[in-house]
Scaffold this motif. Sequence first.
Motif, PDB file in Angstrom:
ATOM      1  N   LEU A 207      76.689  15.190 -57.867  1.00  0.00           N
ATOM      2  CA  LEU A 207      75.250  14.959 -57.984  1.00  0.00           C
ATOM      3  C   LEU A 207      74.964  13.644 -58.701  1.00  0.00           C
ATOM      4  CD1 LEU A 207      72.379  15.926 -57.530  1.00  0.00           C
ATOM      5  CD2 LEU A 207      72.554  17.285 -59.626  1.00  0.00           C
ATOM      6  N   LEU A 208      75.746  13.328 -59.725  1.00  0.00           N
ATOM      7  CA  LEU A 208      75.552  12.076 -60.452  1.00  0.00           C
ATOM      8  C   LEU A 208      75.800  10.880 -59.534  1.00  0.00           C
ATOM      9  CD1 LEU A 208      74.822  11.907 -63.525  1.00  0.00           C
ATOM     10  CD2 LEU A 208      77.115  11.020 -63.874  1.00  0.00           C
ATOM     11  N   ASN A 209      76.854  10.949 -58.719  1.00  0.00           N
ATOM     12  CA  ASN A 209      77.154   9.859 -57.786  1.00  0.00           C
ATOM     13  C   ASN A 209      76.044   9.695 -56.745  1.00  0.00           C
ATOM     14  OD1 ASN A 209      79.584   9.142 -58.993  1.00  0.00           O
ATOM     15  ND2 ASN A 209      80.797  10.487 -57.700  1.00  0.00           N
ATOM     16  N   LEU A 210      75.483  10.807 -56.298  1.00  0.00           N
ATOM     17  CA  LEU A 210      74.372  10.739 -55.354  1.00  0.00           C
ATOM     18  C   LEU A 210      73.145  10.110 -56.016  1.00  0.00           C
ATOM     19  CD1 LEU A 210      74.649  14.255 -53.653  1.00  0.00           C
ATOM     20  CD2 LEU A 210      75.329  12.058 -52.673  1.00  0.00           C
ATOM     21  N   ALA A 211      72.891  10.488 -57.272  1.00  0.00           N
ATOM     22  CA  ALA A 211      71.740   9.942 -58.000  1.00  0.00           C
ATOM     23  C   ALA A 211      71.865   8.434 -58.192  1.00  0.00           C
ATOM     24  CB  ALA A 211      71.607  10.640 -59.353  1.00  0.00           C
ATOM     25  N   ALA A 212      73.108   7.967 -58.347  1.00  0.00           N
ATOM     26  CA  ALA A 212      73.350   6.536 -58.534  1.00  0.00           C
ATOM     27  C   ALA A 212      73.373   5.771 -57.220  1.00  0.00           C
ATOM     28  CB  ALA A 212      74.666   6.329 -59.273  1.00  0.00           C
ATOM     29  N   GLY A 213      73.318   6.482 -56.100  1.00  0.00           N
ATOM     30  CA  GLY A 213      73.410   5.811 -54.809  1.00  0.00           C
ATOM     31  C   GLY A 213      74.810   5.377 -54.460  1.00  0.00           C
ATOM     32  N   LEU A 214      75.812   5.954 -55.138  1.00  0.00           N
ATOM     33  CA  LEU A 214      77.203   5.635 -54.840  1.00  0.00           C
ATOM     34  C   LEU A 214      77.713   6.417 -53.634  1.00  0.00           C
ATOM     35  CD1 LEU A 214      78.553   5.639 -58.505  1.00  0.00           C
ATOM     36  CD2 LEU A 214      78.248   3.632 -57.038  1.00  0.00           C
ATOM     37  N   ASP A 215      76.997   7.459 -53.265  1.00  0.00           N
ATOM     38  CA  ASP A 215      77.324   8.285 -52.120  1.00  0.00           C
ATOM     39  C   ASP A 215      75.995   8.755 -51.512  1.00  0.00           C
ATOM     40  OD1 ASP A 215      78.772   9.639 -50.244  1.00  0.00           O
ATOM     41  OD2 ASP A 215      79.784  10.992 -51.642  1.00  0.00           O
ATOM     42  N   ALA A 216      76.051   9.273 -50.288  1.00  0.00           N
ATOM     43  CA  ALA A 216      74.837   9.696 -49.604  1.00  0.00           C
ATOM     44  C   ALA A 216      74.846  11.203 -49.397  1.00  0.00           C
ATOM     45  CB  ALA A 216      74.713   8.986 -48.261  1.00  0.00           C
ATOM     46  N   ALA A 217      73.689  11.825 -49.560  1.00  0.00           N
ATOM     47  CA  ALA A 217      73.559  13.266 -49.338  1.00  0.00           C
ATOM     48  C   ALA A 217      73.603  13.573 -47.845  1.00  0.00           C
ATOM     49  CB  ALA A 217      72.245  13.762 -49.929  1.00  0.00           C
TER      50      ALA A 217
END
Length: 223
Positions: A51-61
């Motif tokens: 979730l943290l990586n998604l929040a940072a835009g490092l990965d996509a949902a």
Amino acid sequence: MPAPLLEARGVVKSYVTPQGRLQILKGVDLSLGPGETLALMGESGSGKSTLLNLAAGLDAADAGEIRLCGARLGELGEAERARLRRENTGLVFQRFNLIASLTVAQNLSFQARLCGRLDAAWQAELTERLGLARLAARYPEALSGGQQQRVAIGRALAAQPKLILADEPTGNLDEASGDEALALMLDLVAASGAALLMVTHSARLAGRLARRARLEHGVMAPA
């Protein structure tokens, strides 16, 4: 009420493994406003770092929506997400990710220089409050783990971002050093007016933040 800095609605994320598709997040909702501090708890594998990586835009949902400073991350390309992250967020990881070829002073200023927001007075205040003034000319390999953690915290705060995302930021430190590092980070976050989302396994550390949330089996549960 001010608009949320970070908003997640119905976020779903899965990964393909040799055993098949593994669903990590199963419809997560989260909101964090200016100046708020939120501890995200949960067992290993519950999806906190995802979730943290998604929040940072490092990965996509895979599904759902994440907004960072009002922008829908799912509608942005990689370069646009990187720009948004660089200009609005500070990241603190369990692995400090300091640049070995840069001094303490250069590591501290790195993120702020990237986004064109280096403030010499704020940099000097960070350096002093983090106890790094006499170490400014040293390289990361000459620092203890606690000192490296302080540099990582300072680097994340140097550009005075709106949002700090911290993944087990004291996980490599002993309890006393971890408590001291967290106290400094909370003090500096408050001084800068940023919001903080911190992943932690520790209920004791989570209790230092204003709000708590828990991920269990890919969904939010009462903290």
